[in-house]
Design a protein around this motif. Structure first.
Motif, PDB file in Angstrom:
ATOM      1  N   ASN A   7       0.807  -1.221   0.000  1.00  0.00           N
ATOM      2  CA  ASN A   7       0.000   0.000   0.000  1.00  0.00           C
ATOM      3  C   ASN A   7       0.836   1.265   0.000  1.00  0.00           C
ATOM      4  N   ILE A   8       2.098   1.111   0.291  1.00  0.00           N
ATOM      5  CA  ILE A   8       2.940   2.300   0.360  1.00  0.00           C
ATOM      6  C   ILE A   8       2.965   3.023  -0.979  1.00  0.00           C
ATOM      7  N   TYR A   9       2.882   2.272  -2.070  1.00  0.00           N
ATOM      8  CA  TYR A   9       2.885   2.923  -3.385  1.00  0.00           C
ATOM      9  C   TYR A   9       1.688   3.860  -3.487  1.00  0.00           C
ATOM     10  N   ARG A  10       0.556   3.319  -3.017  1.00  0.00           N
ATOM     11  CA  ARG A  10      -0.670   4.102  -3.121  1.00  0.00           C
ATOM     12  C   ARG A  10      -0.548   5.374  -2.294  1.00  0.00           C
ATOM     13  N   VAL A  11      -0.011   5.187  -1.085  1.00  0.00           N
ATOM     14  CA  VAL A  11       0.088   6.342  -0.193  1.00  0.00           C
ATOM     15  C   VAL A  11       1.018   7.390  -0.797  1.00  0.00           C
ATOM     16  N   ILE A  12       2.133   6.927  -1.332  1.00  0.00           N
ATOM     17  CA  ILE A  12       3.084   7.875  -1.914  1.00  0.00           C
ATOM     18  C   ILE A  12       2.425   8.604  -3.080  1.00  0.00           C
ATOM     19  N   TYR A  13       1.771   7.833  -3.917  1.00  0.00           N
ATOM     20  CA  TYR A  13       1.201   8.460  -5.104  1.00  0.00           C
ATOM     21  C   TYR A  13       0.117   9.453  -4.721  1.00  0.00           C
ATOM     22  N   GLU A  14      -0.661   9.063  -3.736  1.00  0.00           N
ATOM     23  CA  GLU A  14      -1.723   9.974  -3.325  1.00  0.00           C
ATOM     24  C   GLU A  14      -1.128  11.244  -2.737  1.00  0.00           C
ATOM     25  N   ALA A  15      -0.063  11.071  -1.968  1.00  0.00           N
ATOM     26  CA  ALA A  15       0.544  12.254  -1.359  1.00  0.00           C
ATOM     27  C   ALA A  15       1.143  13.165  -2.418  1.00  0.00           C
ATOM     28  N   LEU A  16       1.651  12.571  -3.485  1.00  0.00           N
ATOM     29  CA  LEU A  16       2.323  13.402  -4.485  1.00  0.00           C
ATOM     30  C   LEU A  16       1.338  14.054  -5.447  1.00  0.00           C
ATOM     31  N   THR A  17       0.282  13.332  -5.773  1.00  0.00           N
ATOM     32  CA  THR A  17      -0.596  13.858  -6.805  1.00  0.00           C
ATOM     33  C   THR A  17      -2.007  14.109  -6.327  1.00  0.00           C
ATOM     34  N   GLY A  18      -2.391  13.508  -5.206  1.00  0.00           N
ATOM     35  CA  GLY A  18      -3.748  13.685  -4.731  1.00  0.00           C
ATOM     36  C   GLY A  18      -4.738  12.726  -5.344  1.00  0.00           C
ATOM     37  N   HIS A  19      -4.271  11.854  -6.205  1.00  0.00           N
ATOM     38  CA  HIS A  19      -5.186  10.881  -6.804  1.00  0.00           C
ATOM     39  C   HIS A  19      -5.078   9.571  -6.054  1.00  0.00           C
ATOM     40  N   ARG A  20      -6.201   8.924  -5.944  1.00  0.00           N
ATOM     41  CA  ARG A  20      -6.204   7.654  -5.238  1.00  0.00           C
ATOM     42  C   ARG A  20      -6.390   6.545  -6.258  1.00  0.00           C
ATOM     43  N   VAL A  21      -5.391   5.699  -6.355  1.00  0.00           N
ATOM     44  CA  VAL A  21      -5.477   4.598  -7.313  1.00  0.00           C
ATOM     45  C   VAL A  21      -5.084   3.324  -6.576  1.00  0.00           C
ATOM     46  N   SER A  22      -5.272   2.211  -7.214  1.00  0.00           N
ATOM     47  CA  SER A  22      -4.866   0.956  -6.592  1.00  0.00           C
ATOM     48  C   SER A  22      -3.348   0.886  -6.562  1.00  0.00           C
ATOM     49  N   TRP A  23      -2.833   0.044  -5.676  1.00  0.00           N
ATOM     50  CA  TRP A  23      -1.378   0.079  -5.513  1.00  0.00           C
ATOM     51  C   TRP A  23      -0.656  -0.382  -6.758  1.00  0.00           C
ATOM     52  N   LYS A  24      -1.290  -1.260  -7.524  1.00  0.00           N
ATOM     53  CA  LYS A  24      -0.611  -1.729  -8.727  1.00  0.00           C
ATOM     54  C   LYS A  24      -0.451  -0.594  -9.734  1.00  0.00           C
ATOM     55  N   LYS A  25      -1.546   0.136  -9.858  1.00  0.00           N
ATOM     56  CA  LYS A  25      -1.496   1.267 -10.780  1.00  0.00           C
ATOM     57  C   LYS A  25      -0.506   2.293 -10.269  1.00  0.00           C
ATOM     58  N   ALA A  26      -0.568   2.508  -8.949  1.00  0.00           N
ATOM     59  CA  ALA A  26       0.338   3.489  -8.369  1.00  0.00           C
ATOM     60  C   ALA A  26       1.785   3.094  -8.595  1.00  0.00           C
ATOM     61  N   LEU A  27       2.047   1.810  -8.486  1.00  0.00           N
ATOM     62  CA  LEU A  27       3.417   1.345  -8.713  1.00  0.00           C
ATOM     63  C   LEU A  27       3.860   1.655 -10.139  1.00  0.00           C
ATOM     64  N   ASN A  28       2.989   1.390 -11.078  1.00  0.00           N
ATOM     65  CA  ASN A  28       3.346   1.678 -12.467  1.00  0.00           C
ATOM     66  C   ASN A  28       3.594   3.162 -12.679  1.00  0.00           C
ATOM     67  N   LEU A  29       2.695   3.950 -12.092  1.00  0.00           N
ATOM     68  CA  LEU A  29       2.822   5.393 -12.300  1.00  0.00           C
ATOM     69  C   LEU A  29       4.078   5.929 -11.635  1.00  0.00           C
ATOM     70  N   LEU A  30       4.351   5.408 -10.432  1.00  0.00           N
ATOM     71  CA  LEU A  30       5.554   5.868  -9.736  1.00  0.00           C
ATOM     72  C   LEU A  30       6.803   5.429 -10.499  1.00  0.00           C
ATOM     73  N   ASN A  31       6.727   4.242 -11.052  1.00  0.00           N
ATOM     74  CA  ASN A  31       7.859   3.784 -11.854  1.00  0.00           C
ATOM     75  C   ASN A  31       8.095   4.713 -13.026  1.00  0.00           C
ATOM     76  N   ASP A  32       7.005   5.098 -13.658  1.00  0.00           N
ATOM     77  CA  ASP A  32       7.128   6.042 -14.768  1.00  0.00           C
ATOM     78  C   ASP A  32       7.780   7.316 -14.299  1.00  0.00           C
ATOM     79  N   LYS A  33       7.337   7.751 -13.119  1.00  0.00           N
ATOM     80  CA  LYS A  33       7.779   9.048 -12.633  1.00  0.00           C
ATOM     81  C   LYS A  33       9.249   9.015 -12.258  1.00  0.00           C
ATOM     82  N   PHE A  34       9.626   8.002 -11.491  1.00  0.00           N
ATOM     83  CA  PHE A  34      10.972   8.020 -10.938  1.00  0.00           C
ATOM     84  C   PHE A  34      11.996   7.359 -11.869  1.00  0.00           C
ATOM     85  N   SER A  35      11.636   6.210 -12.438  1.00  0.00           N
ATOM     86  CA  SER A  35      12.645   5.522 -13.249  1.00  0.00           C
ATOM     87  C   SER A  35      12.741   6.125 -14.632  1.00  0.00           C
TER      88      SER A  35
END
Lengths: 492, 826
Positions: free
Chosen positions: B525-553
């Motif tokens: 769930n940490i992915y979700r929490v991070i993503y929500e904190a950064l963007t304000g959108h709430r998504v499932s953790w899998k989606k959040a992981l993909n999006l965070l990967n896009d963002k950081f990697s």
């Protein structure tokens, strides 16, 4: 731990102040957390003088030749260390007080800055490129497995390979394959990898819900494709071992994709284990599709120096004393050969110098290069076991607990329970007239010690019956506590 | 109505016109010298059944008014024509009597505003007199009060403080650029709600554009630029409109639910509060609109004096249609339940209500049947009219009363608990001890953090080194230390000081995400929490992981704000360790990517976490570690002393004693504070219980209290239990100890023990209680785990064992007053 502290400066570093450092290392073992100001001063004056002797001013005159010489050096792999190090001295010394320079140096040494070429990995890289090229030319599927310890440049080399292939494809006019890079840790489920491959191979097609992506892929590669212009596909799977499931189906299926008659997949797997394919996929051998294995060995000292030098080469000034770099390289090579660690240590040494300069603002002319002592300190921070420090800074009762554990285990036992430990603890306390704490408090202390990795607590429903074993060496405890007379008496 | 521009909301500058000039003189049919107060329609039948209306039937009175104002109607046409001179053209639909009424009202207002209570229309007076005779509240549907006309269902501003003056309150906002009102059409920024003259903009706009419009300042701010709004000219006071005051909760908005006149002649209304999003438990959410309000289910009775003027709270549909309503338009879609902090769509509530209750509402409209249609249709104009009228009222003297200023009535929003109750309300003077107790609470944030300067410096250097240079290279820092050594607190203190530097502009802005591993349901769930904190959108953790990967990697930047560095603080890092450790791998891998701009700070208790992890993870973690050693007694002393600075409640030795005691065992600062707080409590209790004694100087917390607190904390509870157990149980335990000494065996059977007990009893002149009783006592001791009983049924040969060392038992029983002879046997 004195042994470790000595080992840092040990080896064959040509340091005339070896003795001094050794005595310093005892200083470092103070319970206080090491501060550079504490351990450096005796060395500082000395090495400063040494530096002046070491680098004659004449060297600075011929910077030009130095650079060219270095470029020549670069092409040759097996240069003696002495010569390698000479190259560094030919540049003017940097000025760390200037902010811009520091950040440039730090950037050059950061893990994320990919060097233009992977030095010391030319052979491996060539093999990978060759493999890919061959597969592409022959339009034959194949698999390659790259193994090696962390921080040995595996992913980096593969990144470079991608670039090489692109250049090659442009030159020869052959078709560049689709390249799909996946880090298996970022998959939410292991079988998602097929999804991604399928998406990449058929970007336009809608994924039909009827069959699984794997089935579709198998179907795709089982029949001859109508259109002949389908591209090859290069799949790079980083951290391949994250695909290992209980039944190893995913990993197996992935490699089997390359064995299908009309497969277009070139698979490159990257992981740490040498024998991953042998261990988990013994079947592949019988199918005669065992992947080619390219192994990345840990960097040797020379290689680490080369790489560091290559990263620093672009800078127009010298940052490290050559001896410091050598010390770092030797130490890292001896420990793990992990390049990330070497870079981190170099960065730590620069920070050490920074703080030193900040503290001593008045002496601006003296030193500015990163010296051996900075490096030694950074190394000790990275490698020194913090156990002795930790034990010395423990609260008294926790020390008594450790003391009683050691006393108890001297009799040849390997473990005990908290209830039993309580008795020994109370005995030790009584012998010194310290009022003991209750058994609950004791089990609480044991948990804290367990958290710090000093004790290991077993699982039990009853607190008193939890098994206690010592996680660290007895000698460490004795060494750490010998400074206190009470414990010394107690442990004799 | 004003359909000139198919636009957004316009600020209508003509509204601000001085009271006299554009307003046509109303004919003198209203001969009354001054009508500040007057009801127009008579009370509804069905408001509270207890107060049956005494007034005449409503329908007639209304028409009577209409008749009275016949002349007025004619003049009204002129009025609209005159208005055409201004920038915005109004067209008025058929005139309703209400409007003319307000017109009259305004007229009289313009003439004379001084003595409003006395000046009343004679007929009204008579009616009121009739009412006062009955000494009952009289309910009205519509009241003209102090120049405004308020009817049930209207929304009004209510003053929050008595000293709220309305003199300097502009009806229309000034232009943000030229700081002048009037002269030309103004346009409102949809982001900051600031008003701008069309011609003050750069480049000037010719017409109000369609759709949303955002001012250049907001746009600049969004792009991350440092934008400075134009400064107000020297000496000019920046005035705030009522809307701004409301949105900063300096005013309240209320919906009038009923109106009545008290027996003493003062007019009251019962209002339903509106709250701004900030006042709800959820706070302002990103999806809240700037002009959004919530209707509450909280009511309060207030005097009409507190009412400032009308505002217009509309449903989203109405709001979308509303165009030229002026500045006081708000949107309300949900009702907020103040007790349960829940939201419900008003449309749904109203649907429910329509069926079962609220005949009053229907009556409102059925009462004046022939007019109701007209009223509904020209609602807009009516409001507009109202606005103009309020504009004219600029010179009204400030009303003295503020909402809820009366005793005995509920305190509006303060009752809800969303308003801070001022400190002085509970102005009980704290004693030194009470102050000490408060400041020693763990929840109290200390003013300074002593003893961790070096560590904090290191953290500051780490973060600054990471975010200050342009590259912002990713890094990791691992902080470890035993509990209660100030790890998290130090990091947060550093972050606070960094924020102030960001505000000062020394450090570039960054985003800071704080995550506690314990609060995550699953590590992923940490992915979700991070993503929500950064963007304000709430998504499932899998989606959040993909999006965070896009963002950081991959360095994909989705919006402009994304570019700032991100500091990720993960408390209890060790809880993120999954079976294959992929969560930690991902989080620690991102900083090693170029352009990630991610800085990870991990906090955990274990010293050797990196070594326990997979080598590939510890390789990525880097070598930066920071150890928080347990506090020694000097440091603990300093920490306590620092908290108690200025409070003279503790003896110096007492603090030292407590800190030495804690430092010897755990070095946990929380514990030291708790001990001191408990000691202060004990001292406080002692002082308060000895009220008979005159206060002799100061009462300091001494050694004895600290000792007692330490005893409470460190001493195991079993001693207390044994000390306080029954007489027979004590004998039972003593017999156990005696048996232990005698035989040297830790185990005994119940039979043997019973013999010992009987022996003890007979020797000391106590009757033996009998086996049954003894067995029961044994069971009870076993249940409280003082004894370990053999499992199974209780019988004669049951094996018994003491659960605690015999020393503890003898210590507990030693000083027993009722059984002094027990010591002999131990």
């Amino acid at each position: 731990m004195p042994s470790i502290a000595v080992a840092i400066v040990g080896g064959d570093a040509p340091s005339p102040h070896k003795r001094r450092l050794r005595s310093n290392s005892a200083l470092i073992d103070n319970p206080v957390i090491n501060t550079p100001s504490k351990s450096c001063p005796p060395v500082k004056s000395k090495s400063a003088r040494q530096r002046v002797n070491d680098s004659p001013s004449t060297n600075r005159a011929n910077v030009e030749t130095g650079v060219t010489k270095m470029n020549n050096n670069n092409n040759n792999n097996n240069l003696p260390v002495k010569k390698l190090l000479d190259g560094l001295l030919d540049k003017p010394i940097w000025n760390p007080t200037e902010l811009g320079q520091i950040s440039v140096v730090k950037e050059a040494l950061h893990v994320s800055t990919a060097p233009s070429m992977a030095v010391c990995r030319e052979d491996e890289q060539k093999r990978i490129v060759e493999f890919c090229r061959q597969s592409i030319v022959e339009e034959k599927a194949g698999s390659l497995y790259i193994c090696g310890c962390p921080g040995t440049g595996k992913s980096l080399s593969v990144e470079n390979v991608k670039g090489c292939l692109a250049v090659w494809a442009k030159e020869t006019g052959s078709q560049l394959p689709d390249i799909l890079t996946i880090n298996c840790t970022s998959l939410s489920s292991t079988s998602e990898i097929f999804n991604k491959i399928l998406e990449k191979s058929q970007p336009n097609k809608k994924v039909s819900g009827r069959s699984t992506p794997l089935k579709q892929l198998q179907q795709l590669y089982f029949q001859k494709q109508q259109s002949s212009d389908t591209k090859m596909m290069l799949v790079i799977a980083d951290e391949l071992d994250y695909l290992i499931t209980k039944d190893r189906v995913v990993l197996h299926d992935l490699f089997m994709l390359t064995t299908l008659p009309f497969s277009k997949v070139i698979l490159i797997g990257i992981a740490n284990a040498i024998d991953l394919t042998d261990r988990f996929l013994p079947k592949l051998q019988s199918l005669n599709c065992k992947p080619t294995v390219v192994s990345f060995r840990s960097y040797s000292m020379d290689q680490i120096i080369m790489i560091l030098k290559q990263r620093l080469m672009a800078l127009p000034y010298a940052v490290f004393q050559p001896q410091a770099l050598e010390l770092c390289a030797r130490k890292v090579a001896a420990a793990s050969g992990d390049m990330r660690k070497a870079l981190g240590i170099c960065r730590g040494a620069i920070e050490m110098l920074e703080t030193e300069l900040r503290e001593a603002t008045c002496t601006s002319t003296l030193t500015s290069m990163v010296r051996v002592d900075h490096m030694a300190f950074a190394l000790s921070r990275a490698y020194k076991s913090p156990i002795v420090d930790t034990i010395q800074s423990l609260p008294q009762h926790q020390q008594i607990v450790l003391c009683s554990v050691v006393k108890h285990f001297r009799k040849g036992k390997k473990d005990t329970t908290i209830g039993e430990l309580n008795k020994f603890y109370i005995d030790v306390c009584k012998s010194t007239l310290i009022p003991p704490v209750g058994v609950m408090e004791l089990s609480c202390m044991c948990r804290v010690l367990g958290d710090q990795g000093i004790l290991k607590l077993g699982q039990s429903r009853d607190d008193k019956l939890r098994r206690v074993t010592l996680q660290i060496d007895e000698a460490d405890i004795i060494f750490a506590l010998q400074g206190i007379r009470f414990f010394r008496n107690c442990l004799q | 109505m004003a359909d000139t521009t198919p636009t957004k909301r316009l600020r209508q500058t003509p509204l601000k016109s001085p009271p006299n000039t554009p307003i046509p003189l109303t004919p003198q049919t209203l001969a009354s010298p001054r009508r500040s107060l007057r009801f127009i329609s008579s009370p509804a039948h069905s408001i509270p059944p207890a107060n049956t209306p005494v007034n005449p039937k409503p329908t007639r009175s209304k028409s009577a008014v209409t008749l009275n104002n016949n002349n007025n109607k004619k003049l009204y046409g002129n009025d609209s024509i005159k208005d055409d001179d201004d920038d915005v053209i109004y067209t008025f639909s058929p005139i309703s009597p209400d409007r003319t009424e307000t017109k009259k009202k305004r007229k009289s207002k313009a003439e004379n505003t001084v003595d409003r209570v006395n000046a009343r229309v004679s007929e009204t007076k008579i009616k009121i007199k009739a009412n006062t005779k009955t000494k009952r509240r009289v309910y009205y549907k519509k009241v003209s009060y102090d120049g405004g006309e308020f009817s049930i269902g209207d929304d009004v501003y209510v003053k929050r403080r008595e000293d709220d003056s309305i003199e300097d309150e502009p009806e229309i906002e000034e232009c943000r650029v030229c700081f002048k009102v009037g002269r030309g059409v103004m346009i409102e920024c949809d982001d900051c709600l600031g008003g701008f003259h069309l011609r003050c903009l750069k480049p000037p706009l010719r017409a109000v554009p369609d759709g949303d419009w955002i001012c250049g300042y907001c746009e600049g701010r969004k792009l991350g630029k440092d934008v400075k709004l134009p400064e107000a000219p020297e000496g000019k006071k920046v005035r705030r409109t009522a809307k701004e005051k409301l949105l900063s909760s300096d005013l309240w908005a209320v919906r009038i639910e009923s109106l009545w006149k008290e027996t003493d002649g003062s007019f009251w209304f019962r209002g339903r509060w509106y709250v701004i999003p900030e006042e709800t438990a959820a706070g302002r959410q990103p999806h809240n609109l700037k002009r959004e309000l919530y209707r509450t289910n909280d009511f309060a009775d207030n005097e009409m004096e507190t009412v400032l003027r009308h505002c217009y709270v509309m449903s989203p549909n109405e709001y979308a249609k509303a165009e030229n309503e002026g500045d006081d338009v708000f949107l309300c879609e949900y009702e907020y339940d103040v007790n349960w902090h829940s939201f419900k769509r008003i449309a749904e509530i109203d649907n429910d209500e329509d069926e079962d209750e609220d005949a009053t509402h229907d009556d409102d409209w059925s009462g004046d049947e022939e007019d109701s249609d007209a009223e509904l249709s020209d609602d807009m104009e009516y409001e507009e009219e109202e606005d103009r009228y309020t504009a004219a009222r600029g010179s009204t003297p400030a009303r003295e009363a503020a909402a809820n200023s009366r005793k005995g009535f509920t305190f509006g929003l303060q009752k809800i608990g969303t308003k801070r109750i001022p400190e002085h309300v509970r102005s009980h003077k704290q004693t030194e001890l009470e102050k000490a107790k408060a400041t020693l609470l763990l929840a109290t944030l200390p003013k300074s953090l002593p003893c961790r300067n070096k560590e904090m410096e290191e953290i500051t250097a780490f973060i600054k080194g990471a975010i200050c240079d342009d590259q912002c290279l990713g890094r990791c820092l691992y902080i470890h230390g035993v509990p209660g050594t100030g790890k998290t607190m130090s990091v947060l203190a550093v972050m606070r000081s960094l924020w102030s530097e960001v505000d000062a502009g020394i450090v570039k802005p960054y985003s800071f995400v704080e995550i506690n591993g314990l609060k995550l349901a699953a590590p992923e769930n940490i992915y979700r929490v991070i993503y929500e904190a950064l963007t304000g959108h709430r998504v499932s953790w899998k989606k959040a992981l993909n999006l965070l990967n896009d963002k950081f990697s991959n360095g994909a930047i989705s919006s402009k704000d994304d570019d700032r560095p991100c500091i990720l603080l993960i408390d209890e890092l060790d809880l993120l360790v999954t079976r294959n450790q992929s969560v930690l791998y991902n989080i620690l891998d991102w900083p090693t990517k170029p352009n990630s701009k991610l800085i990870v700070i991990g906090i955990a208790n274990t010293m050797d976490l990196p070594e326990k992890l997979l080598p590939r993870i510890s390789s990525r973690m880097g070598i930066q570690r920071l150890c928080f050693a347990p506090y020694n007694y000097l440091q603990l002393q300093e920490i306590i002393g620092c908290r108690l600075k200025g409070i003279d409640a503790f003896e110096k030795q007492a603090i030292e004693f407590a800190s030495r005691k804690v430092a010897a065992v755990s070095g946990d600062a929380r514990r030291a504070l708790e001990i001191c707080r408990r000691a202060a409590e004990l001292a406080d209790y002692r002082v308060k219980s000895s009220t008979s004694l005159p206060k002799t100087g100061k009462s300091l917390v001494g050694m004895s209290e600290v000792e007692a607190a330490i005893q409470e904390m460190f001493q195991a509870p079993h001693i207390q239990v044994m000390k306080s157990c029954s007489k027979l149980s004590k004998i039972f335990l003593a017999a156990m100890v005696h048996e232990l000494y005698k035989t040297g065996m830790s185990e005994t059977t119940f039979e043997k023990l019973a013999q010992t007990v009987s022996c003890l009893c007979t020797n000391n002149g106590i009757t033996f209680p009998g086996w049954d009783t003894l067995l029961r006592i044994g069971c009870k001791l076993g249940e409280s785990r003082i004894l370990l009983c053999e499992s199974g049924a209780s019988h004669r040969l049951q094996k018994l064992q003491l659960n605690f060392p015999s020393d503890d038992v003898s210590f507990a029983l030693k000083d027993s007053k009722e059984l002094p002879w027990l010591t002999k046997y131990m």
